[in-house]
Design a protein around this motif. Structure first.
Motif, PDB file in Angstrom:
ATOM      1  N   GLY A   1       0.708  -1.155  -0.193  1.00  0.00           N
ATOM      2  CA  GLY A   1      -0.104   0.050   0.008  1.00  0.00           C
ATOM      3  C   GLY A   1       0.919   1.409  -0.031  1.00  0.00           C
ATOM      4  O   GLY A   1       0.228   2.257   0.288  1.00  0.00           O
TER       5      GLY A   1
ATOM      6  N   ASN B   1      -0.367   3.574  -2.688  1.00  0.00           N
ATOM      7  CA  ASN B   1      -1.633   4.315  -2.368  1.00  0.00           C
ATOM      8  C   ASN B   1      -1.510   5.637  -1.345  1.00  0.00           C
ATOM      9  O   ASN B   1      -1.845   6.553  -1.792  1.00  0.00           O
ATOM     10  N   ALA B   2      -0.586   5.585  -0.531  1.00  0.00           N
ATOM     11  CA  ALA B   2      -0.300   6.687   0.352  1.00  0.00           C
ATOM     12  C   ALA B   2       0.461   7.652  -0.385  1.00  0.00           C
ATOM     13  O   ALA B   2       0.556   8.894  -0.119  1.00  0.00           O
ATOM     14  N   THR B   3       1.205   7.418  -1.240  1.00  0.00           N
ATOM     15  CA  THR B   3       2.043   8.294  -2.042  1.00  0.00           C
ATOM     16  C   THR B   3       1.378   9.020  -3.351  1.00  0.00           C
ATOM     17  O   THR B   3       1.587   9.985  -3.778  1.00  0.00           O
TER      18      THR B   3
ATOM     19  N   LYS C   1      -4.762  10.150  -5.297  1.00  0.00           N
ATOM     20  CA  LYS C   1      -5.398   8.919  -4.804  1.00  0.00           C
ATOM     21  C   LYS C   1      -6.083   7.967  -5.895  1.00  0.00           C
ATOM     22  O   LYS C   1      -7.185   7.910  -5.941  1.00  0.00           O
TER      23      LYS C   1
ATOM     24  N   LEU D   1      -5.271   0.457  -2.563  1.00  0.00           N
ATOM     25  CA  LEU D   1      -5.072  -1.082  -1.894  1.00  0.00           C
ATOM     26  C   LEU D   1      -6.337  -1.772  -1.891  1.00  0.00           C
ATOM     27  O   LEU D   1      -6.827  -1.330  -0.667  1.00  0.00           O
TER      28      LEU D   1
ATOM     29  N   LYS E   1      -8.621   0.240   1.465  1.00  0.00           N
ATOM     30  CA  LYS E   1      -8.880   1.632   0.613  1.00  0.00           C
ATOM     31  C   LYS E   1      -8.975   2.729   1.587  1.00  0.00           C
ATOM     32  O   LYS E   1      -9.162   2.331   2.788  1.00  0.00           O
ATOM     33  N   ASP E   2      -8.754   3.707   1.009  1.00  0.00           N
ATOM     34  CA  ASP E   2      -8.885   5.161   1.809  1.00  0.00           C
ATOM     35  C   ASP E   2     -10.134   5.119   2.588  1.00  0.00           C
ATOM     36  O   ASP E   2     -10.249   5.311   3.732  1.00  0.00           O
TER      37      ASP E   2
END
Ligand code: FES
Lengths: 669, 149
Positions: A637, A640-642, A646, A650, A654-655
């Motif tokens: 993930g 995803n954070a990077t 958005k 993942l 997910k967020d």
């Protein structure tokens, strides 16, 4: 969404500190929860049936179980729910045991916490989506890197089980260090006698493809589906034509042009050579750096004598591709050679032992060659400088091992045994000779090992001195060894004819590079890391790649062979199924919003993110977006954070799933 | 302020492989700790978006703890390095948006460090208890609502 909550008492384990019935009734009031109950043992058969029944009766479409750690029973509950028709990824577990009841005493606050923990996951599960396990086909072929005893054993095991093996060896011949040894402990049987039949077996095996004088250049793909590029170095001999008659080697006019690696620099070899007579394959190599033809353009004697026209001066390195499902790394070790072949980063000390300076100070492998019947002295115990028989010989253990300041902090494990063997071999050949061993401790753990060392001391009269040697210098053709006997508390001085240093076993020079090519982890010494020191000793951090032998840590022959068989067994387990199922917790790109910045690509540790072109109907590229290869993605993930927009998420984390948990804090506490 | 009665609300973002497992070990070893922390399990610290942390403060957390594998031990090789690099920048941003960055805690806790986990959690809880409740964000909200004269 219709969510069911199931609270487990875990006998008394949870029930003692968490008031389970009131947790269940509190949860019943959460929005979306249509069913909540508690039970003594949720993981038991009746407990699972309870869940299945509720799913059917209440028409549930998601489940939260409040019980032990998901590491314990996530699989159990996912399976139970999927049996009842719910996608397993719509099941979440709140950890009410390890993270609540077991670590708290106060019932009211533990109960409050338990309610919160369930609430957080009820909120999360509302955003869960059904996921389907990823199925990938398995290529049932193995790559074995390294043709020493470990690689040979692993290759034979896999091939004998019915699968193809590609065995890559970087030297012209397989056999590895074991082929250099004279005799082996603790039985003193001849190393070549037990090894060469296996080498031949490899060569003749219909399912083993031996690629010698080659190195692994690149590895792509993932467990079950690796694509490997191998660099076949130019031998200057066409291996399909060569019969191994050896005429070219005999006729090569520049005989003593280079030091033989096989004889550890104690003998020479011609420009055209096979490393040793029993080499497999028995195909010579031209050492282009010393060959007259390559230097002056003249000679070609080998070409003239070759009846098969196998000599090819124009031959280039060749890149070949192999598809395999599993990889076994068996690249072995090298000796800490101190001054012989200086290797700056590794060398810190031991100049005082005169190794590389005094000809009669040799290392363990050099002594093996001297003792070996196939060695430069044909097995006669003669020292390198003047070819006389040493009457007094000193062995020094732990040179470079167990000494952070001068070498490496680890124990090389095999030196105690091979030094005892060396001393014995010496005594068996030079009956009136004296053998001394300087040691720190004797570590002879293993079947018949300690007995072996005792035999050296008691039957063969080898003198063991506990202590270190501080200096060796030459005087009147003798090597004066100054040391200390720490048991007697006296200084000792021995005028030896020859000294053998048991230098440390270290990782191969290029092990770090190979580790990076394979994306497996390695330790600070360059040895490959196992995935778990106890429970996964042959696996690596990368699925489908296994370890065998001394590339993982110093190891003797029996241990290497067992490890090789273990690694082969792991590969065979993989080959036991046609497809692999993987957790679908992988990243996924939203192509509509992806702007193609590829930050995700930069942070991905698995090269799982590729660039994908989006085209219009005319076939013009409109934009380039990220694409996740779900076979490679391991689901950390980080992408995803990077991602600034958005656009990569993942699945399973997910967020919105995580925000749902955070948002529930408004009510939590 | 009745600070004696104040019980801090702590949100902990932990990676699945090291810290979550370390917390499990604390449980199996029956190591007692205070009840103030709520754990959110993510696969790796690399997954933690800085906005999660702001969100947690916004939703009433008095302190946030982030914990993962030790450097070099990340199950995904480099996730925690990316996370670490992110925090270095993020800390300053946190003060900028009106959140006292000393309320954000980091630790590396491995799967075998049950005891360390307990010490970390209790340490964070005690330290936040001393600081008192976090009202910064709420104040900030008010400032937006009531224009400055
Ligand atoms: S898995 Fe623990 S920090 Fe990456």
């Amino acid at each position: 969404m219709r969510i069911g909550v199931f609270i487990c008492h875990c006998g008394e384990n949870i029930g003692r500190t968490v008031d389970c019935p009131s947790v269940a009734s509190a949860c019943a009031n959460f929005s979306g929860v249509v069913h909540a109950e508690d039970y003594k043992y949720m993981c038991s058969d009746p407990g699972q049936n309870l869940i299945k029944q509720a799913i059917k009766e209440k028409n549930l479409d998601a489940v939260v179980v409040g019980s032990c750690s998901p590491h314990m029973h996530e699989k159990t509950f996912r399976k139970a729910c999927s049996d009842a028709g719910i996608n397993p990824f719509l099941v979440e577990m709140a950890n009410l045991r390890e993270h609540c009841s077991w670590i708290h005493d106060d019932v009211p606050s533990a109960t409050r916490k338990a309610i919160d923990l369930v609430r957080m996951l009820v909120e999360k599960v509302k955003f869960n989506e059904p996921l389907i396990p990823i199925r990938v086909p398995v290529t049932k072929r193995a790559l074995v890197i390294g043709g020493g005893i470990s690689g040979i054993q692993a290759s034979l095991d896999i091939a004998n089980a019915g699968y193809e093996v590609v065995l890559v060896e970087k030297e012209p011949s397989i056999g590895g260090h074991m082929s250099q040894l004279s005799e082996t402990f603790p039985t003193l049987d001849c190393s070549q006698c037990i090894l060469t039949p296996r080498m031949v077996e490899v060569y003749q095996h219909p399912r083993i493809k031996l690629v010698s004088y080659s190195e692994v250049e690149n590895v792509e793909g993932f467990i079950g589906n690796f694509s490997v590029t191998i660099r076949k170095k130019a031998r200057s001999v066409k291996d399909e034509l060569c019969t191994g008659c050896g005429l070219c080697v005999q006729k090569c006019p520049i005989k003593k042009v280079a030091l033989s690696d096989f004889d550890e620099g104690l003998a020479t070899r011609p420009a055209m050579y096979v490393p040793f007579p029993q080499a497999v394959p028995n195909i010579p190599v031209i050492d282009r750096s010393v060959c007259t033809y390559f230097k002056t353009g003249k000679c070609q004697l080998c070409k003239k004598v070759c009846g098969r026209e196998a000599i090819d001066f124009e031959q280039q390195d060749q890149l070949i591709k192999e598809d395999v499902g599993a990889i076994i790394v068996a690249t072995g070790y090298k000796l800490y050679t101190i001054d012989k072949k200086p290797d700056e980063s590794m060398i810190k000390g031991y100049g005082e032992y005169g190794y590389g300076k005094f000809k009669d100070v040799v290392d363990g492998l050099q002594f093996e060659r001297i003792a070996s019947a196939s060695g430069p002295t044909s097995g006669e115990m003669l020292r390198p400088s003047d070819k006389t028989t040493p009457k007094k010989i000193v062995f020094i253990q732990c040179v470079g091992s167990r000494d952070e300041s001068k070498g490496f902090s680890y124990c090389s494990k095999i030196c105690c045994m091979y030094t005892a063997k060396h001393a014995m071999l010496y005594k068996h050949k030079v009956h009136d000779g004296e053998a001394y061993v300087f040691y720190m401790d004797i570590r002879a753990g293993g079947k018949n090992y300690d007995e072996f060392v005792r035999r050296a001391i008691e039957e063969d009269g080898v003198k063991y001195i506990r202590g270190r040697v501080s200096k060796i210098y030459e005087e009147n053709g003798k090597l004066i060894v100054k040391g200390e006997d720490t048991l007697a508390g006296v200084r000792v001085e021995i005028d030896a004819d020859m000294v053998v240093l048991a230098t440390a076993m270290i990782a191969q020079n290029d092990s770090v590079k190979l580790a990076q090519t394979l994306s497996v982890s390695y330790d600070k010494y360059g040895f490959f890391n196992e995935s778990h020191p106890k429970l996964k000793p042959v696996e690596t951090s990368t699925g489908g790649i296994f370890l065998a032998g001394a590339c993982n840590a110093p190891r003797d022959i029996p241990d290497s062979v067992s490890m090789a068989s273990a690694a082969a067994a792991k590969a065979l387990v993989l080959f036991g199924s046609d497809v692999l199922e993987r957790e679908p917790v992988v990243a996924k790109v939203n192509e509509a919003t992806c702007a193609g910045c590829f930050y995700c690509q930069k942070v991905c540790a698995y090269n799982a993110i590729e660039q994908k072109e989006i085209k219009d109907r005319q076939g013009n590229v409109i934009k380039v977006v990220a694409y996740v290869n779900s076979g490679l993605c391991q689901g950390c993930g980080t992408c995803n954070a990077t991602c600034p927009s958005k656009s990569v998420e993942l699945l399973g984390f997910k967020d919105d799933q995580i925000y749902a948990q955070i948002n529930s804090f408004a009510e939590v506490f | 302020m009745e600070n004696e009665k104040f019980e801090p609300k702590i949100v902990a973002f932990v990676c699945n492989w090291c810290t979550y497992t370390g917390a499990d070990l604390a449980g199996t070893s029956r190591l007692k700790q205070q009840t103030n922390a709520r754990l959110i399990r993510v696969p790796c610290t690399g997954r933690i978006d800085p906005v999660f942390i702001i969100k947690a403060f916004e939703k009433g957390a008095d302190g946030v703890l982030v914990s993962g594998c030790h450097p070099n031990d990340c199950h995904y090789n480099t996730g925690n390095f990316h996370a670490r690099r992110r925090w270095i920048f993020f800390r300053q941003l946190l003060d900028f948006v009106g959140i006292d960055s000393s309320r954000l805690y980091f630790s590396w806790v491995s799967a075998s460090e049950g005891k360390k986990w307990v010490d970390v959690v209790d340490g964070v809880i005690n330290s936040v208890r001393e600081k008192g409740p976090f009202n910064g964000y709420k104040k900030l909200n008010k400032e937006i609502e009531i224009p400055v004269k």
